[in-house]
Write a protein that holds these residues in place. Structure first.
Motif, PDB file in Angstrom:
ATOM      1  N   SER A  74      11.031  -4.465  -7.757  1.00 51.98           N
ATOM      2  CA  SER A  74      11.246  -3.532  -6.651  1.00 51.98           C
ATOM      3  C   SER A  74       9.973  -2.755  -6.349  1.00 51.98           C
ATOM      4  O   SER A  74       9.643  -2.498  -5.181  1.00 51.98           O
ATOM      5  N   ARG A  75       9.216  -2.409  -7.391  1.00 53.18           N
ATOM      6  CA  ARG A  75       7.953  -1.689  -7.167  1.00 53.18           C
ATOM      7  C   ARG A  75       6.879  -2.613  -6.600  1.00 53.18           C
ATOM      8  O   ARG A  75       6.077  -2.195  -5.772  1.00 53.18           O
ATOM      9  N   VAL A  76       6.854  -3.862  -7.057  1.00 50.95           N
ATOM     10  CA  VAL A  76       5.902  -4.814  -6.494  1.00 50.95           C
ATOM     11  C   VAL A  76       6.188  -5.009  -5.007  1.00 50.95           C
ATOM     12  O   VAL A  76       5.266  -5.009  -4.180  1.00 50.95           O
ATOM     13  N   ALA A  77       7.460  -5.161  -4.657  1.00 47.53           N
ATOM     14  CA  ALA A  77       7.817  -5.332  -3.249  1.00 47.53           C
ATOM     15  C   ALA A  77       7.401  -4.121  -2.431  1.00 47.53           C
ATOM     16  O   ALA A  77       6.840  -4.251  -1.333  1.00 47.53           O
ATOM     17  N   GLN A  78       7.646  -2.932  -2.962  1.00 50.53           N
ATOM     18  CA  GLN A  78       7.285  -1.709  -2.240  1.00 50.53           C
ATOM     19  C   GLN A  78       5.768  -1.602  -2.063  1.00 50.53           C
ATOM     20  O   GLN A  78       5.272  -1.275  -0.976  1.00 50.53           O
ATOM     21  N   ALA A  79       5.025  -1.871  -3.143  1.00 47.22           N
ATOM     22  CA  ALA A  79       3.564  -1.780  -3.073  1.00 47.22           C
ATOM     23  C   ALA A  79       2.997  -2.843  -2.139  1.00 47.22           C
ATOM     24  O   ALA A  79       2.035  -2.591  -1.405  1.00 47.22           O
ATOM     25  N   ALA A  80       3.595  -4.028  -2.142  1.00 44.16           N
ATOM     26  CA  ALA A  80       3.118  -5.105  -1.276  1.00 44.16           C
ATOM     27  C   ALA A  80       3.339  -4.744   0.191  1.00 44.16           C
ATOM     28  O   ALA A  80       2.454  -4.952   1.034  1.00 44.16           O
ATOM     29  N   ARG A  81       4.501  -4.208   0.503  1.00 52.41           N
ATOM     30  CA  ARG A  81       4.752  -3.783   1.887  1.00 52.41           C
ATOM     31  C   ARG A  81       3.790  -2.672   2.286  1.00 52.41           C
ATOM     32  O   ARG A  81       3.284  -2.649   3.418  1.00 52.41           O
ATOM     33  N   GLY A  82       3.518  -1.774   1.341  1.00 54.48           N
ATOM     34  CA  GLY A  82       2.583  -0.694   1.627  1.00 54.48           C
ATOM     35  C   GLY A  82       1.179  -1.188   1.903  1.00 54.48           C
ATOM     36  O   GLY A  82       0.403  -0.542   2.617  1.00 54.48           O
ATOM     37  N   ALA A  83       0.842  -2.357   1.339  1.00 60.36           N
ATOM     38  CA  ALA A  83      -0.476  -2.947   1.548  1.00 60.36           C
ATOM     39  C   ALA A  83      -0.516  -3.842   2.791  1.00 60.36           C
ATOM     40  O   ALA A  83      -1.544  -4.458   3.068  1.00 60.36           O
ATOM     41  N   GLY A  84       0.603  -3.923   3.495  1.00 61.63           N
ATOM     42  CA  GLY A  84       0.636  -4.712   4.717  1.00 61.63           C
ATOM     43  C   GLY A  84       1.076  -6.147   4.539  1.00 61.63           C
ATOM     44  O   GLY A  84       0.999  -6.938   5.488  1.00 61.63           O
ATOM     45  N   LEU A  85       1.527  -6.518   3.342  1.00 64.89           N
ATOM     46  CA  LEU A  85       1.985  -7.883   3.105  1.00 64.89           C
ATOM     47  C   LEU A  85       3.417  -8.054   3.584  1.00 64.89           C
ATOM     48  O   LEU A  85       4.192  -7.088   3.620  1.00 64.89           O
ATOM     49  N   THR A  86       3.762  -9.278   3.928  1.00 71.20           N
ATOM     50  CA  THR A  86       5.157  -9.617   4.211  1.00 71.20           C
ATOM     51  C   THR A  86       5.818 -10.028   2.908  1.00 71.20           C
ATOM     52  O   THR A  86       5.322 -10.920   2.212  1.00 71.20           O
ATOM     53  N   VAL A  87       6.906  -9.354   2.559  1.00 64.97           N
ATOM     54  CA  VAL A  87       7.576  -9.602   1.290  1.00 64.97           C
ATOM     55  C   VAL A  87       8.821 -10.447   1.515  1.00 64.97           C
ATOM     56  O   VAL A  87       9.657 -10.148   2.380  1.00 64.97           O
ATOM     57  N   ARG A  88       8.930 -11.496   0.740  1.00 62.69           N
ATOM     58  CA  ARG A  88      10.127 -12.333   0.745  1.00 62.69           C
ATOM     59  C   ARG A  88      10.827 -12.110  -0.595  1.00 62.69           C
ATOM     60  O   ARG A  88      10.413 -12.623  -1.633  1.00 62.69           O
ATOM     61  N   ASP A  91       0.946  -1.929  -8.680  1.00 60.24           N
ATOM     62  CA  ASP A  91      -0.331  -1.776  -7.975  1.00 60.24           C
ATOM     63  C   ASP A  91      -1.330  -2.846  -8.408  1.00 60.24           C
ATOM     64  O   ASP A  91      -2.089  -3.379  -7.582  1.00 60.24           O
ATOM     65  N   VAL A  92      -1.339  -3.160  -9.699  1.00 63.66           N
ATOM     66  CA  VAL A  92      -2.246  -4.200 -10.199  1.00 63.66           C
ATOM     67  C   VAL A  92      -1.861  -5.554  -9.618  1.00 63.66           C
ATOM     68  O   VAL A  92      -2.723  -6.326  -9.171  1.00 63.66           O
ATOM     69  N   VAL A  93      -0.576  -5.876  -9.630  1.00 67.22           N
ATOM     70  CA  VAL A  93      -0.123  -7.168  -9.101  1.00 67.22           C
ATOM     71  C   VAL A  93      -0.554  -7.329  -7.646  1.00 67.22           C
ATOM     72  O   VAL A  93      -1.092  -8.373  -7.254  1.00 67.22           O
ATOM     73  N   VAL A  94      -0.340  -6.317  -6.833  1.00 70.67           N
ATOM     74  CA  VAL A  94      -0.700  -6.404  -5.417  1.00 70.67           C
ATOM     75  C   VAL A  94      -2.215  -6.502  -5.256  1.00 70.67           C
ATOM     76  O   VAL A  94      -2.716  -7.279  -4.433  1.00 70.67           O
ATOM     77  N   ALA A  95      -2.960  -5.743  -6.048  1.00 68.37           N
ATOM     78  CA  ALA A  95      -4.425  -5.830  -5.975  1.00 68.37           C
ATOM     79  C   ALA A  95      -4.903  -7.225  -6.353  1.00 68.37           C
ATOM     80  O   ALA A  95      -5.819  -7.779  -5.724  1.00 68.37           O
ATOM     81  N   VAL A  96      -4.284  -7.813  -7.368  1.00 72.20           N
ATOM     82  CA  VAL A  96      -4.652  -9.171  -7.783  1.00 72.20           C
ATOM     83  C   VAL A  96      -4.337 -10.173  -6.673  1.00 72.20           C
ATOM     84  O   VAL A  96      -5.147 -11.062  -6.364  1.00 72.20           O
ATOM     85  N   LEU A  97      -3.174 -10.031  -6.061  1.00 70.01           N
ATOM     86  CA  LEU A  97      -2.763 -10.969  -5.016  1.00 70.01           C
ATOM     87  C   LEU A  97      -3.659 -10.888  -3.788  1.00 70.01           C
ATOM     88  O   LEU A  97      -3.830 -11.885  -3.073  1.00 70.01           O
ATOM     89  N   THR A  98      -4.210  -9.719  -3.539  1.00 69.89           N
ATOM     90  CA  THR A  98      -5.007  -9.533  -2.317  1.00 69.89           C
ATOM     91  C   THR A  98      -6.510  -9.588  -2.583  1.00 69.89           C
ATOM     92  O   THR A  98      -7.307  -9.252  -1.699  1.00 69.89           O
ATOM     93  N   SER A  99      -6.901 -10.019  -3.769  1.00 69.17           N
ATOM     94  CA  SER A  99      -8.324 -10.076  -4.124  1.00 69.17           C
ATOM     95  C   SER A  99      -8.869 -11.497  -4.138  1.00 69.17           C
ATOM     96  O   SER A  99      -9.858 -11.780  -4.828  1.00 69.17           O
ATOM     97  N   GLY A 100      -8.220 -12.388  -3.418  1.00 76.29           N
ATOM     98  CA  GLY A 100      -8.694 -13.770  -3.388  1.00 76.29           C
ATOM     99  C   GLY A 100      -8.633 -14.402  -4.769  1.00 76.29           C
ATOM    100  O   GLY A 100      -7.632 -14.299  -5.461  1.00 76.29           O
ATOM    101  N   ASP A 101      -9.729 -15.037  -5.172  1.00 75.68           N
ATOM    102  CA  ASP A 101      -9.768 -15.717  -6.466  1.00 75.68           C
ATOM    103  C   ASP A 101     -10.363 -14.861  -7.581  1.00 75.68           C
ATOM    104  O   ASP A 101     -10.616 -15.360  -8.680  1.00 75.68           O
ATOM    105  N   ARG A 102     -10.580 -13.599  -7.290  1.00 74.28           N
ATOM    106  CA  ARG A 102     -11.290 -12.750  -8.261  1.00 74.28           C
ATOM    107  C   ARG A 102     -10.623 -12.727  -9.632  1.00 74.28           C
ATOM    108  O   ARG A 102     -11.299 -12.722 -10.667  1.00 74.28           O
TER     109      ARG A 102
END
Length: 283
Positions: free
Chosen positions: A27-41, A169-180
């Motif tokens: 639930s927190r990952v979904a919230q943080a992802a939406r906050g970062a502008g991602l579409t959450v499924r 927050d870490v999960v969303v940062a990882v997902l949005t950091s390309g291959d880093r």
């Protein structure tokens, strides 16, 4: 368009599948992802997703860009490795290569599930979390604390409790950091060590009520779980996990939260005060 603007645009077009989307971390990952502008499924039973039914996976995975994987019982269960491996291979086959798995720090039983992800062909990142601060405010431990006592088989071992919001927050940062962070295993902890007794004392101070901590042997705790109706095979796994994790192997902090987020992790005292203010431990 500048490089930063292009990265932002790509992020905002991302669709992320979040398993366990109604749970403690999901639930927190979904919230943080939406906050970062991602579409959450969201992937949960309410949305028709079932870890035990592979026919429910493709509809949620198809045309997604990434996924957060959280196995619903325990990452160390024998079924977890099979389920995570199968879902990861299905995701890769559908073009969803970017996968982030929530694992458990110090839990040897989780290693087969981690290996199943690594061998799937995905661009994987493993997030090994220590015990959640929110285990004190959500789930089976809360009821006892409302009545003034936490009974738990942790002895006096110390743990760097991590806030689940930092995990998200870490999960969303990882997902949005390309291959880093692809191919990396991150260990997430809070900023300091606390024993369960000290953690309960901080909660007690935050609430203004007296809450005590009573350590019990692992096997005695298992017998109590059996009495509450927990299936024997689940009790056996939990006892095996508890006996290993309570040996002090996790009694040190890491800097991985700061590395990914550029800030220190949330402190347990902040969690305790916020949860107390929300009335979490009031009868």
């Amino acid at each position: 368009m500048t490089e930063n603007a292009a990265d932002t645009a790509n992020t905002q077009r991302m669709t992320v599948v979040v398993t366990g989307a109604s749970g403690r971390t999901g639930s927190r990952v979904a919230q943080a992802a939406r906050g970062a502008g991602l579409t959450v499924r969201a992937a949960s039973r309410a949305q028709g997703f079932d870890w035990e039914d592979p026919t429910t996976w493709a509809e949620l995975l198809r045309d997604a860009d990434a996924a957060y994987l959280m196995y619903p019982s325990d990452i160390g269960s024998p079924a977890a490795a099979e389920g995570i491996g199968a879902l990861a291979r299905k995701a890769v086959g559908l073009g969803v290569r970017r996968l982030v798995l929530l694992s458990a720090r110090g839990e040897d039983q989780a290693l087969p599930a981690e290996e199943a992800l690594k061998s799937s062909g995905a661009d994987w990142t493993i997030v090994r979390a220590t015990w959640f601060s929110q285990n004190f405010s959500e789930g089976p431990l809360v009821e006892g604390m409302i009545h003034g006592e936490l009974v738990f088989p942790a002895g006096e071992v110390k743990e760097p409790f991590v806030d689940v919001r930092d995990i998200a927050d870490v999960v969303v940062a990882v997902l949005t950091s390309g291959d880093r962070y692809a191919g990396r295993t991150l260990e997430l902890t809070g900023p300091r060590l606390l024993s369960w007794r000290a953690a309960v004392a901080e909660i007690s101070e935050a609430t203004g009520a007296t809450i005590t901590y009573t350590p019990v042997p692992v096997r005695a705790y298992g017998e109590a779980l059996t009495g509450f109706g927990v299936p024997p095979e689940e009790v056996d796994l939990l006892m095996e996990v508890f006996e290993a994790l309570m040996d002090g192997r996790n009694a040190h902090v890491t800097d991985d939260v700061r590395e990914v987020l550029g800030r220190k992790p949330r402190d347990f005292d902040d969690f305790a005060r916020e949860a107390a203010a929300a009335g979490t431990w009031k009868a």
